[in-house]
Write a protein that holds these residues in place. Sequence first.
Motif, PDB file in Angstrom:
ATOM      1  N   VAL A 106       4.029   8.836  46.230  1.00  0.00           N
ATOM      2  CA  VAL A 106       4.510   8.797  47.612  1.00  0.00           C
ATOM      3  C   VAL A 106       5.737   9.693  47.781  1.00  0.00           C
ATOM      4  CG1 VAL A 106       5.612   7.315  49.336  1.00  0.00           C
ATOM      5  CG2 VAL A 106       3.599   6.495  48.088  1.00  0.00           C
ATOM      6  N   HIS A 107       5.733  10.479  48.872  1.00  0.00           N
ATOM      7  CA  HIS A 107       6.868  11.346  49.194  1.00  0.00           C
ATOM      8  C   HIS A 107       7.047  11.408  50.702  1.00  0.00           C
ATOM      9  CE1 HIS A 107       7.159  12.850  45.057  1.00  0.00           C
ATOM     10  NE2 HIS A 107       5.830  12.874  45.065  1.00  0.00           N
ATOM     11  N   PHE A 108       8.247  11.819  51.126  1.00  0.00           N
ATOM     12  CA  PHE A 108       8.526  12.013  52.547  1.00  0.00           C
ATOM     13  C   PHE A 108       8.918  13.460  52.778  1.00  0.00           C
ATOM     14  CE2 PHE A 108      11.373  11.556  56.373  1.00  0.00           C
ATOM     15  CZ  PHE A 108      10.369  11.162  57.260  1.00  0.00           C
ATOM     16  N   ILE A 109       8.168  14.132  53.642  1.00  0.00           N
ATOM     17  CA  ILE A 109       8.426  15.535  53.993  1.00  0.00           C
ATOM     18  C   ILE A 109       9.070  15.562  55.373  1.00  0.00           C
ATOM     19  CG2 ILE A 109       7.430  17.841  54.208  1.00  0.00           C
ATOM     20  CD1 ILE A 109       6.920  16.466  51.487  1.00  0.00           C
ATOM     21  N   TYR A 110      10.153  16.307  55.533  1.00  0.00           N
ATOM     22  CA  TYR A 110      10.802  16.379  56.843  1.00  0.00           C
ATOM     23  C   TYR A 110      11.391  17.773  57.047  1.00  0.00           C
ATOM     24  CZ  TYR A 110      14.624  14.892  53.685  1.00  0.00           C
ATOM     25  OH  TYR A 110      15.499  14.752  52.626  1.00  0.00           O
ATOM     26  N   TYR A 111      11.516  18.158  58.305  1.00  0.00           N
ATOM     27  CA  TYR A 111      11.953  19.526  58.591  1.00  0.00           C
ATOM     28  C   TYR A 111      12.562  19.608  59.980  1.00  0.00           C
ATOM     29  CZ  TYR A 111       7.441  19.564  61.025  1.00  0.00           C
ATOM     30  OH  TYR A 111       6.389  19.255  61.847  1.00  0.00           O
ATOM     31  N   SER A 112      13.338  20.661  60.175  1.00  0.00           N
ATOM     32  CA  SER A 112      14.016  20.894  61.448  1.00  0.00           C
ATOM     33  C   SER A 112      14.123  22.388  61.675  1.00  0.00           C
ATOM     34  CB  SER A 112      15.410  20.264  61.423  1.00  0.00           C
ATOM     35  OG  SER A 112      16.152  20.600  62.579  1.00  0.00           O
ATOM     36  N   SER A 113      13.606  22.875  62.797  1.00  0.00           N
ATOM     37  CA  SER A 113      13.687  24.300  63.101  1.00  0.00           C
ATOM     38  C   SER A 113      15.085  24.659  63.612  1.00  0.00           C
ATOM     39  CB  SER A 113      12.637  24.685  64.143  1.00  0.00           C
ATOM     40  OG  SER A 113      12.841  23.955  65.341  1.00  0.00           O
ATOM     41  N   SER A 114      15.449  25.924  63.492  1.00  0.00           N
ATOM     42  CA  SER A 114      16.783  26.359  63.894  1.00  0.00           C
ATOM     43  C   SER A 114      16.694  27.507  64.890  1.00  0.00           C
ATOM     44  CB  SER A 114      17.573  26.821  62.666  1.00  0.00           C
ATOM     45  OG  SER A 114      17.090  28.077  62.214  1.00  0.00           O
ATOM     46  N   ASN A 115      17.853  27.845  65.463  1.00  0.00           N
ATOM     47  CA  ASN A 115      17.900  29.063  66.265  1.00  0.00           C
ATOM     48  C   ASN A 115      17.948  30.260  65.318  1.00  0.00           C
ATOM     49  OD1 ASN A 115      20.465  28.852  65.244  1.00  0.00           O
ATOM     50  ND2 ASN A 115      21.509  28.756  67.233  1.00  0.00           N
ATOM     51  N   ARG A 116      18.077  31.450  65.845  1.00  0.00           N
ATOM     52  CA  ARG A 116      17.920  32.663  65.026  1.00  0.00           C
ATOM     53  C   ARG A 116      18.972  32.835  63.946  1.00  0.00           C
ATOM     54  NH1 ARG A 116      15.901  37.500  69.144  1.00  0.00           N
ATOM     55  NH2 ARG A 116      13.941  36.477  69.755  1.00  0.00           N
ATOM     56  N   ASP A 117      20.179  32.327  64.186  1.00  0.00           N
ATOM     57  CA  ASP A 117      21.216  32.508  63.161  1.00  0.00           C
ATOM     58  C   ASP A 117      21.435  31.255  62.322  1.00  0.00           C
ATOM     59  OD1 ASP A 117      22.444  30.877  64.967  1.00  0.00           O
ATOM     60  OD2 ASP A 117      24.132  32.210  65.402  1.00  0.00           O
TER      61      ASP A 117
ATOM     62  N   ASP B  70      28.740  12.651  47.866  1.00  0.00           N
ATOM     63  CA  ASP B  70      28.599  13.914  47.121  1.00  0.00           C
ATOM     64  C   ASP B  70      27.171  14.419  47.122  1.00  0.00           C
ATOM     65  OD1 ASP B  70      28.348  12.594  43.720  1.00  0.00           O
ATOM     66  OD2 ASP B  70      27.594  11.855  45.643  1.00  0.00           O
ATOM     67  N   ARG B  71      26.421  14.171  48.239  1.00  0.00           N
ATOM     68  CA  ARG B  71      25.045  14.676  48.290  1.00  0.00           C
ATOM     69  C   ARG B  71      25.096  16.174  48.600  1.00  0.00           C
ATOM     70  NH1 ARG B  71      22.018  11.394  52.465  1.00  0.00           N
ATOM     71  NH2 ARG B  71      24.023  10.599  53.085  1.00  0.00           N
ATOM     72  N   LYS B  72      25.355  16.955  47.569  1.00  0.00           N
ATOM     73  CA  LYS B  72      25.609  18.387  47.759  1.00  0.00           C
ATOM     74  C   LYS B  72      24.371  19.143  48.204  1.00  0.00           C
ATOM     75  CE  LYS B  72      29.227  18.293  44.256  1.00  0.00           C
ATOM     76  NZ  LYS B  72      29.671  18.752  42.929  1.00  0.00           N
ATOM     77  N   ASP B  73      23.176  18.612  47.910  1.00  0.00           N
ATOM     78  CA  ASP B  73      21.974  19.381  48.216  1.00  0.00           C
ATOM     79  C   ASP B  73      21.425  19.092  49.596  1.00  0.00           C
ATOM     80  OD1 ASP B  73      19.322  17.373  46.828  1.00  0.00           O
ATOM     81  OD2 ASP B  73      21.315  16.775  47.468  1.00  0.00           O
ATOM     82  N   THR B  74      22.110  18.271  50.427  1.00  0.00           N
ATOM     83  CA  THR B  74      21.569  17.969  51.744  1.00  0.00           C
ATOM     84  C   THR B  74      22.000  19.001  52.778  1.00  0.00           C
ATOM     85  OG1 THR B  74      23.438  16.521  52.201  1.00  0.00           O
ATOM     86  CG2 THR B  74      21.451  15.499  51.308  1.00  0.00           C
TER      87      THR B  74
ATOM     88  N   LEU C 224      15.243  24.017  58.082  1.00  0.00           N
ATOM     89  CA  LEU C 224      15.584  23.013  57.074  1.00  0.00           C
ATOM     90  C   LEU C 224      14.314  22.286  56.670  1.00  0.00           C
ATOM     91  CD1 LEU C 224      18.850  21.433  58.544  1.00  0.00           C
ATOM     92  CD2 LEU C 224      18.670  23.037  56.650  1.00  0.00           C
ATOM     93  N   VAL C 225      14.015  22.286  55.386  1.00  0.00           N
ATOM     94  CA  VAL C 225      12.846  21.585  54.859  1.00  0.00           C
ATOM     95  C   VAL C 225      13.306  20.620  53.780  1.00  0.00           C
ATOM     96  CG1 VAL C 225      10.657  21.821  53.621  1.00  0.00           C
ATOM     97  CG2 VAL C 225      11.276  23.501  55.370  1.00  0.00           C
ATOM     98  N   GLY C 226      12.883  19.374  53.898  1.00  0.00           N
ATOM     99  CA  GLY C 226      13.274  18.372  52.922  1.00  0.00           C
ATOM    100  C   GLY C 226      12.080  17.668  52.318  1.00  0.00           C
ATOM    101  N   ILE C 227      12.229  17.268  51.073  1.00  0.00           N
ATOM    102  CA  ILE C 227      11.260  16.392  50.432  1.00  0.00           C
ATOM    103  C   ILE C 227      12.056  15.327  49.679  1.00  0.00           C
ATOM    104  CG2 ILE C 227      11.042  18.003  48.468  1.00  0.00           C
ATOM    105  CD1 ILE C 227       8.191  16.830  48.065  1.00  0.00           C
ATOM    106  N   ASP C 228      11.826  14.080  50.021  1.00  0.00           N
ATOM    107  CA  ASP C 228      12.544  12.962  49.404  1.00  0.00           C
ATOM    108  C   ASP C 228      14.051  13.112  49.611  1.00  0.00           C
ATOM    109  OD1 ASP C 228       9.947  12.378  48.686  1.00  0.00           O
ATOM    110  OD2 ASP C 228      10.171  13.032  46.619  1.00  0.00           O
ATOM    111  N   THR C 229      14.830  13.179  48.555  1.00  0.00           N
ATOM    112  CA  THR C 229      16.290  13.286  48.688  1.00  0.00           C
ATOM    113  C   THR C 229      16.773  14.736  48.611  1.00  0.00           C
ATOM    114  OG1 THR C 229      16.617  12.993  46.304  1.00  0.00           O
ATOM    115  CG2 THR C 229      16.588  10.995  47.653  1.00  0.00           C
TER     116      THR C 229
END
Length: 395
Positions: free
Chosen positions: A50-61, A299-303, A26-31
Motif C-alpha cells: 500500500v502507498h499514497f501518491i499525491y501531487y500539486s501543479s505549480s505556476n511557471r516559476d 526535520d522533515r527535510k525531504d518535504t 510537486l510529486v509525493g509518495i508516502d513520506t
Amino acid sequence: MDPETALELVKHGTTLLLLDVPQYTLVGIDTQVLSTGPHFKGIKMIPPGVHFIYYSSSNRDGSEFSPIFGFFIDTSPSQVIVRKWDQEEEHFVKLCEEEEERYSDAVRRLEFDKNLGPYTLAHYGEWKCLSNYITKNTIERIEPVGGEITIACESEMVGGIPKTEMEKALIEQLKNTKFSKPIEKSQKKGCYYTPIPRVVKHKGMNSEDLTIMNLDKTQLLESILTKAYEGDEDSLLGELQFAFIAFLMGQSLEAFLQWKLLIGLLLGCTEAPLHTRSRLFTKFIQVIYYQLKYGLKNDRKDTGAADKGASALFDESWLSSDSFLHRLCKDFFSLVLEAPVVDGDLLIWTRKLKELLEDSLGWQFNENSAVDGMNFEDDDEYAPVVEMLDDSGTA
C-alpha cells in the motif's frame, strides 16, 4: 547499494511511470516529496504493498501551487502503474489498457530507467508505521469514485458540519486560492467514510442513560465495530490511518474531520480499554503515537514546499493545551495510568504517547484528575445524529 542489488530492486519493485509531468510539479509518495525536473518520468524500486501518491501543479516559476490531489494504490511485485498528465485539467489520468501495457513493457525493458527516481528505502519503515493496517479492502471501501482525494472538491461537502475556527479558515483559504476552480455538483467526489455520531442521542432513552453513554462510548464503539466493520478491529484502525494520511499528506479537510471523529470515539471509551478491548486500544495507541510522532517532526527535510500546505492542517490551533486532542488525552491517560489493573502493553504505549506529547508540545497532564466528562465542542448540539442503537437502547 551495489549495481546487482539495485537491478533486482528495479525488476521486482513497483514502478510508477508518470508521463508529460510539467516542471516544478510537486510529486509525493508516502513520506517522500520531490519537485520534478524537465526529465522526470516517475519513481522506481517501490516496495510492493500500500502507498499514497499525491501531487500539486505549480505556476511557471514554481512559486505557487494548486490544491493537492492524491490516491492510494496497492501494488504487487514488478507491477507498473502508468499515469499521464492532462494539461487542461491539471491532474493525472489513466491510459487505456492497451496503451498502458505498451508503456509497461518499455519500463520492464528499462527504457525509462534513467528518468525514474528511486524510492528512498530508508523512509519505508516510517511509512509502514503509518499504514500497516490499510489493506486493499480498506482502499476500495473508502476511496471516492475515481480514486482521487482533493480538498478542491470538499468545500461544499463539509459545509453543514460544525467546524473549528481553523477549519473554517482553511475552507475560506481554498475559496480564495488562484488555482481553485468551480466544480459542478455532479462532479463532487467524497470518500465513503464510516458515519460516526459526534454526540449519542436516542429517542426514548432517559437523560441519565444518555449521559452515561456519552461519558463512556464503549457501547457505541461495539455497535460501530459490529455494523460497519463486521467485528474486525483492524478495519477500524485501517480507516483511522487512511484518514490521517489523506489529511496530512493529501490536505483533505474531510479526512481531518473523520480522523478527529474516530479519535474522539476511541479516546471517549472507559470500559473497553480496561476490560473488553485492551488489545484494540493497545494497537490504537500505537497508531496515534506514530501519527503524532511523524506529524510533529520538525526535520522533515525531504518535504520541501509541500510541507507548507500540510502544516496548515497540522497546526497549533488543535495542538494547543486547550484543544480537543489535549482534553481527550488527559482523560484517557488518567483512566489508564490510575487504573488498579491494566494490560501491560497498553500501559507501556500510553506512557510513551504521554511522554511524546509532553516532550514535543510541552503539554501538562494532571495525574490525579478523574475523567472530566463529555468533551463536546461548541456546535455539538447541532451535529447530525446517527442512530447506531436499536429502540431498546442496546447495541
